[in-house]
Design a protein around this motif. Structure first.
Motif, PDB file in Angstrom:
ATOM      1  N   UNK A 151      -9.665   7.079  -2.447  1.00 54.12           N
ATOM      2  CA  UNK A 151      -9.627   8.504  -2.086  1.00 54.12           C
ATOM      3  C   UNK A 151      -8.902   8.700  -0.762  1.00 54.12           C
ATOM      4  N   UNK A 152      -9.157   7.816   0.192  1.00 55.17           N
ATOM      5  CA  UNK A 152      -8.489   7.908   1.495  1.00 55.17           C
ATOM      6  C   UNK A 152      -6.987   7.672   1.354  1.00 55.17           C
ATOM      7  N   UNK A 153      -6.634   6.614   0.630  1.00 58.84           N
ATOM      8  CA  UNK A 153      -5.224   6.244   0.503  1.00 58.84           C
ATOM      9  C   UNK A 153      -4.429   7.277  -0.288  1.00 58.84           C
ATOM     10  N   UNK A 154      -4.978   7.698  -1.420  1.00 65.94           N
ATOM     11  CA  UNK A 154      -4.245   8.667  -2.241  1.00 65.94           C
ATOM     12  C   UNK A 154      -4.233  10.043  -1.593  1.00 65.94           C
ATOM     13  N   UNK A 155      -5.270  10.351  -0.822  1.00 62.22           N
ATOM     14  CA  UNK A 155      -5.269  11.598  -0.063  1.00 62.22           C
ATOM     15  C   UNK A 155      -4.148  11.606   0.966  1.00 62.22           C
ATOM     16  N   UNK A 156      -4.002  10.489   1.667  1.00 64.88           N
ATOM     17  CA  UNK A 156      -2.914  10.358   2.639  1.00 64.88           C
ATOM     18  C   UNK A 156      -1.563  10.473   1.960  1.00 64.88           C
ATOM     19  N   UNK A 157      -1.463   9.868   0.775  1.00 67.69           N
ATOM     20  CA  UNK A 157      -0.223   9.907   0.013  1.00 67.69           C
ATOM     21  C   UNK A 157       0.143  11.349  -0.356  1.00 67.69           C
ATOM     22  N   UNK A 158      -0.845  12.120  -0.806  1.00 69.37           N
ATOM     23  CA  UNK A 158      -0.600  13.514  -1.180  1.00 69.37           C
ATOM     24  C   UNK A 158      -0.205  14.349   0.040  1.00 69.37           C
ATOM     25  N   UNK A 178       5.953   5.028   1.598  1.00 67.89           N
ATOM     26  CA  UNK A 178       5.291   4.086   2.511  1.00 67.89           C
ATOM     27  C   UNK A 178       4.926   2.871   1.670  1.00 67.89           C
ATOM     28  N   UNK A 179       5.719   1.818   1.790  1.00 70.34           N
ATOM     29  CA  UNK A 179       5.540   0.678   0.879  1.00 70.34           C
ATOM     30  C   UNK A 179       4.190  -0.009   1.058  1.00 70.34           C
ATOM     31  N   UNK A 180       3.647   0.015   2.279  1.00 69.07           N
ATOM     32  CA  UNK A 180       2.347  -0.621   2.500  1.00 69.07           C
ATOM     33  C   UNK A 180       1.240   0.192   1.847  1.00 69.07           C
ATOM     34  N   UNK A 181       1.365   1.501   1.926  1.00 72.14           N
ATOM     35  CA  UNK A 181       0.404   2.376   1.258  1.00 72.14           C
ATOM     36  C   UNK A 181       0.473   2.169  -0.253  1.00 72.14           C
ATOM     37  N   UNK A 182       1.687   2.086  -0.778  1.00 74.24           N
ATOM     38  CA  UNK A 182       1.870   1.912  -2.215  1.00 74.24           C
ATOM     39  C   UNK A 182       1.312   0.569  -2.680  1.00 74.24           C
ATOM     40  N   UNK A 183       1.553  -0.494  -1.928  1.00 75.90           N
ATOM     41  CA  UNK A 183       1.038  -1.809  -2.314  1.00 75.90           C
ATOM     42  C   UNK A 183      -0.486  -1.815  -2.332  1.00 75.90           C
ATOM     43  N   UNK A 184      -1.094  -1.190  -1.335  1.00 77.55           N
ATOM     44  CA  UNK A 184      -2.555  -1.147  -1.270  1.00 77.55           C
ATOM     45  C   UNK A 184      -3.138  -0.394  -2.467  1.00 77.55           C
ATOM     46  N   UNK A 185      -2.523   0.732  -2.815  1.00 76.48           N
ATOM     47  CA  UNK A 185      -2.993   1.520  -3.962  1.00 76.48           C
ATOM     48  C   UNK A 185      -2.829   0.726  -5.258  1.00 76.48           C
ATOM     49  N   UNK A 186      -1.687   0.072  -5.425  1.00 75.71           N
ATOM     50  CA  UNK A 186      -1.440  -0.712  -6.638  1.00 75.71           C
ATOM     51  C   UNK A 186      -2.460  -1.831  -6.786  1.00 75.71           C
ATOM     52  N   UNK A 187      -2.767  -2.521  -5.683  1.00 72.26           N
ATOM     53  CA  UNK A 187      -3.734  -3.615  -5.736  1.00 72.26           C
ATOM     54  C   UNK A 187      -5.116  -3.108  -6.151  1.00 72.26           C
ATOM     55  N   UNK A 188      -5.522  -1.970  -5.607  1.00 74.06           N
ATOM     56  CA  UNK A 188      -6.830  -1.424  -5.951  1.00 74.06           C
ATOM     57  C   UNK A 188      -6.867  -0.933  -7.391  1.00 74.06           C
ATOM     58  N   UNK A 189      -5.784  -0.342  -7.857  1.00 75.23           N
ATOM     59  CA  UNK A 189      -5.758   0.137  -9.247  1.00 75.23           C
ATOM     60  C   UNK A 189      -5.841  -1.024 -10.232  1.00 75.23           C
ATOM     61  N   UNK A 190      -5.280  -2.174  -9.871  1.00 73.41           N
ATOM     62  CA  UNK A 190      -5.408  -3.347 -10.737  1.00 73.41           C
ATOM     63  C   UNK A 190      -6.874  -3.723 -10.916  1.00 73.41           C
ATOM     64  N   UNK A 191      -7.612  -3.713  -9.817  1.00 70.76           N
ATOM     65  CA  UNK A 191      -9.018  -4.095  -9.887  1.00 70.76           C
ATOM     66  C   UNK A 191      -9.817  -3.065 -10.682  1.00 70.76           C
ATOM     67  N   UNK A 192      -9.498  -1.785 -10.512  1.00 67.11           N
ATOM     68  CA  UNK A 192     -10.204  -0.731 -11.249  1.00 67.11           C
ATOM     69  C   UNK A 192     -10.056  -0.941 -12.753  1.00 67.11           C
TER      70      UNK A 192
END
Length: 223
Positions: A89-96, A147-161
């Motif tokens: 929620x924090x990461x995707x909120x920042x992205x939006x 923001x490639x670091x933001x994108x990588x973090x989101x991708x990693x978490x979505x894999x686990x979900x």
């Protein structure tokens, strides 16, 4: 670099991708012991590239390596989901928020086109189509935020979900609710209301977690 050094690298990467697909489709279900010898025989490879592939998946959180017990597909608990969605929620909120600030008119047109796919899938009650458009929408936001670091973090978490046994869109009324949330997010982005876009995206992610929780409770009652 010689060809003999490139080939093993390509092999274990291919094996890792095949195993990811087995895990995401739940053909290898959470908690399942990974039979290394059987997989190696099935793929016609030695256990060395297979073990290298499993190390990659372990670094992504998809499998767990247990000393003297072998490798298991990671089981994701309700607590895991609570904690992961809180960070998401924090990461995707920042992205939006960043997207609302940086998006060009062409970017917004692209987002509207993706959203049209959401509307079409929802009208047809096409959950798979809705899911694909939903993924495309979130990915587009990440690309616009750039923001490639933001994108990588989101991708990693979505894999686990993806390890979760349930999908929030299968909950009663969730597809319609998700569509309404997307409409509000798109409106905020189009109006370049960055703070609203962030708030609405956080609420959207948290709403998805709540839907998963309701599905889990319902299935536990049946069980």
């Amino acid at each position: 670099m010689t060809a003999t050094r490139i080939a093993p690298l390509a092999l274990y990467q291919e094996v890792a991708e095949r195993l990811r697909q087995l895990i995401f489709s739940h053909e290898l279900a959470p908690g399942t012991w990974v039979d290394e010898q059987a997989l190696a025989d099935n793929y016609g490879i030695s256990r060395t590239p297979l073990r290298e592939a499993l190390k990659v998946l372990a670094s992504e959180g998809l499998v767990t390596l247990k000393p003297r017990r072998g490798c298991y597909v990671t089981e994701i608990s309700e607590r895991d989901l609570d904690e992961i969605f809180a960070v998401m929620a924090l990461l995707e909120g920042q992205c939006a928020q960043t997207t609302a600030q940086k998006a060009t008119d062409a970017d917004l047109d692209h987002l509207r086109a993706i959203h049209a796919g959401l509307e079409k899938a929802a009208a047809a009650e096409d959950i798979n189509g809705f899911f694909e458009s939903n993924q495309a929408f979130h990915l587009a936001l990440q690309e616009i935020a750039d923001n490639r670091w933001l994108q990588h973090a989101i991708e990693d978490l979505r894999r686990v979900i993806k390890l979760s046994r349930h999908h929030s869109l299968f909950g009663e009324g969730r597809l319609e609710q998700s569509l309404a949330e997307h409409r509000e997010i798109l409106a905020a982005l189009t109006a370049r209301r960055a703070d609203d876009a962030e708030r609405l995206m956080r609420a959207h992610i948290n709403s998805g977690r709540a839907a998963l929780g309701r599905i889990a409770k319902a299935r536990n009652k049946v069980a």
